[in-house]
Design an enzyme around this catalytic site. Sequence first.
Site, short mmCIF file in Angstrom:
data_model
loop_
_atom_site.label_atom_id
_atom_site.label_comp_id
_atom_site.label_asym_id
_atom_site.label_seq_id
_atom_site.Cartn_x
_atom_site.Cartn_y
_atom_site.Cartn_z
CE LYS A 194 80.12 3.34 -39.83
NZ LYS A 194 79.43 2.12 -39.58
CG HIS A 213 75.92 -6.77 -14.23
ND1 HIS A 213 75.62 -7.24 -12.97
CD2 HIS A 213 75.25 -5.60 -14.35
CE1 HIS A 213 74.78 -6.42 -12.37
NE2 HIS A 213 74.54 -5.41 -13.18
CD1 TRP A 247 82.62 -10.62 -52.19
CD2 TRP A 247 80.55 -11.10 -51.52
NE1 TRP A 247 82.61 -10.55 -50.83
CE2 TRP A 247 81.36 -10.84 -50.38
CE3 TRP A 247 79.23 -11.40 -51.32
CZ2 TRP A 247 80.87 -10.89 -49.09
CZ3 TRP A 247 78.73 -11.45 -50.04
CH2 TRP A 247 79.55 -11.21 -48.93
CB CYS A 299 77.89 -10.31 -58.31
SG CYS A 299 78.27 -11.87 -57.52
CG ASN A 301 74.11 -9.99 -58.30
OD1 ASN A 301 74.61 -10.58 -57.36
ND2 ASN A 301 73.70 -8.75 -58.25
N GLY A 302 73.68 -13.49 -57.50
CA GLY A 302 72.74 -14.18 -56.60
C GLY A 302 73.09 -15.66 -56.53
NE ARG A 343 76.64 -4.32 -56.52
CZ ARG A 343 75.35 -4.02 -56.70
NH1 ARG A 343 75.01 -2.79 -56.93
NH2 ARG A 343 74.43 -4.94 -56.67
CE LYS A 380 77.13 1.23 -48.53
NZ LYS A 380 77.38 1.75 -47.18
C1 BG6 Z 1 76.59 -4.54 -44.51
C2 BG6 Z 1 77.21 -3.17 -44.74
O1 BG6 Z 1 77.03 -5.40 -45.49
O2 BG6 Z 1 75.18 -4.48 -44.54
C3 BG6 Z 1 76.76 -2.29 -43.60
O3 BG6 Z 1 78.61 -3.27 -44.77
C4 BG6 Z 1 75.25 -2.22 -43.58
O4 BG6 Z 1 77.31 -0.98 -43.75
C5 BG6 Z 1 74.63 -3.63 -43.53
O5 BG6 Z 1 74.84 -1.51 -42.43
C6 BG6 Z 1 73.14 -3.54 -43.83
O6 BG6 Z 1 73.01 -3.07 -45.15
P1 BG6 Z 1 71.71 -2.25 -45.57
O7 BG6 Z 1 71.94 -1.89 -47.01
O8 BG6 Z 1 70.53 -3.18 -45.42
O9 BG6 Z 1 71.61 -1.07 -44.67
#
Ligand code: BG6
Length: 612
Positions: A489, A508, A76, A2, A101-102, A27, A607
């Site tokens: 990716k 394998h 979220w 959030c 948040n949390g 986020r 994020k």
């Molecule tokens: C995910 C992100 O939620 O968390 C990734 O989408 C990221 O891009 C991963 O690598 C770990 O996040 P962080 O902030 O600990 O590097």
Amino acid sequence: MCGIVGAVAQRDVAEILVEGLRRLEYRGYDSAGVAITDSATGQLTRVRRLGKVAALSDAVAETNPTGGTGIAHTRWATHGEPSEANAHPHMSGERIAVVHNGIIENHQMLREQLQARGYQFHSQTDTEVIAHWVDWELKQSSDLLEAFQRTVSQLEGAYGTVVMDKNQPERLIAARSGSPLVIGLGIGENFLASDQLALLNVTRRFIYLEEGDVADISRREVTIYNQEGTPVEREVHEASAQYDAADKGQYRHYMQKEIYEQPTALTNTMEGRLGSDHVIVDAIGNGASDILAKAQHIQIIACGTSYNAGMVARYWFESLAGVSCDVEIASEFRYRQFVTRPNSVLITLSQSGETADTLAALRLAKERGYMATMAICNVAGSSLVRESDLAFMTRAGAEIGVASTKAFTTQLSALLMLVTALGKMQGSIGRDQEREIVDALHHLPSSIEQALTFDKAIEQLAEDFADKHHSLFLGRGEFYPIAVEAALKLKEISYIHAEAYAAGELKHGPLALIDADMPVIVIAPNNELLEKLKSNIEEVRARGGQLYVFADQDAGFTPEEGMKIIAMPHVDDIIAPVFYTIPMQQLSYHVALIKGTDVDQPRNLAKAVTVE
Ligand code: BG6
């Protein structure tokens, strides 16, 4: 994950709040809302919407709430489905508004206690208990700060929360306990957010709340109490973001911008840490040289892309510095009975510094005999940085695209500098080798600039992938984690299933997958494993697989039936894993463009995952 924004000002703050939410969209969220109190009229107005901040912005423009004190939130969903009723701010009666948040882990018990006291609940969220509990406490004592502190003492879990009382306008009270909150200091006005990025357009001066802090914020004053309730002074930080990272500039997406920012980001990461021919160990942090000299084992903990960076570094720690290294996913490490080896250093890798599993793993490790902890992180005020003995900042600038790009390559450069410093302190890396590594690092930004020039060729190549549903990435040695990152990716932004394998493992099992509909991407630098890799490639070709080989131009590959070659310029072996990351990022970006997915905010992803 959030987003929270708050403001206490003389001017109307509706637009500041909505703009702050816009800057936190990266986020990940599913609904949004604001609540604003106007001290002139005593009016508290709340506006909430399911969906994008744009929908909330339209609703706020229509309602046009006046007032200088407000809180705002992007949600979220964790407890209760995405809906307007579950969107924050949550209220108790007409008076108390709260954003959070949390996770409040004991919310059910608190809810039952409040219902027994006659409170009606209007949402399925854990958050609503905070609003009603503050209201309840205010019946015992009219002091909002006391009421809030008593409420917070009831809460179990990890959270950041902010309360506003219609009867006490021009005042916000906030608590940080497991989820980050920063205070933005203005002139005759003050602000609050879960990420400083939300406030860069109104201030550059920030205070990062510590675990357990409660902040009492008015227009002219900010008073912070630590978890013992004692007033404390917290350092004011000047935000270093020179450019406004929330602005895409001439790029279509944040991810594209961040791919192209990598040469600059890498230059920033290395600034002040490399001499002309050596690593400046003290620049890593005070006490770093002693810790590195004594380290007998390195344990890297991370999630997602950060984990993949750790997997690359394992090869360097062992082959360059001669120190054993393990890498583990945080969500596994924190729940297993691990054994701590003597003189072990725990390194957490994280862009956000707030990933719940990584943070939990750090806190656990600190109780289990690790000699020292280090965070390699991109966010200065983050929890991981504050709770680690050492911090090695990647200085990539805010990374907004959910799929990590510049954070990954700057993590790799930071790790390579760290490995070199460690080897230097332990005598396993001599002056010549140090000079060679540092020279390669000095050339890294220009090498990345060169890799970026392949964008057009890769854009054409992406056409071959758009109608595919599966893909296989292959690499050997330290290029196997690069293949893993490339596969991550592609799946996270194009939604095409992608898998990575160590090329030597083909026989394998994965070889059974090979057919014309399974593109096979091979990362083939010109190193000692090339001949072995060539025979792996033949295994695929002989079975009618469609190959895309990203090869060093001197590797002697010639195009054959079913095999496209992307000839890459030769770069020093040491930095080749960083270099070959670039075409992989570009490939996933262009495939996602063709697929029309939401590149910067891929479905279901966030994020920073600050809840389990
Ligand atoms: C995910 C992100 O939620 O968390 C990734 O989408 C990221 O891009 C991963 O690598 C770990 O996040 P962080 O902030 O600990 O590097």
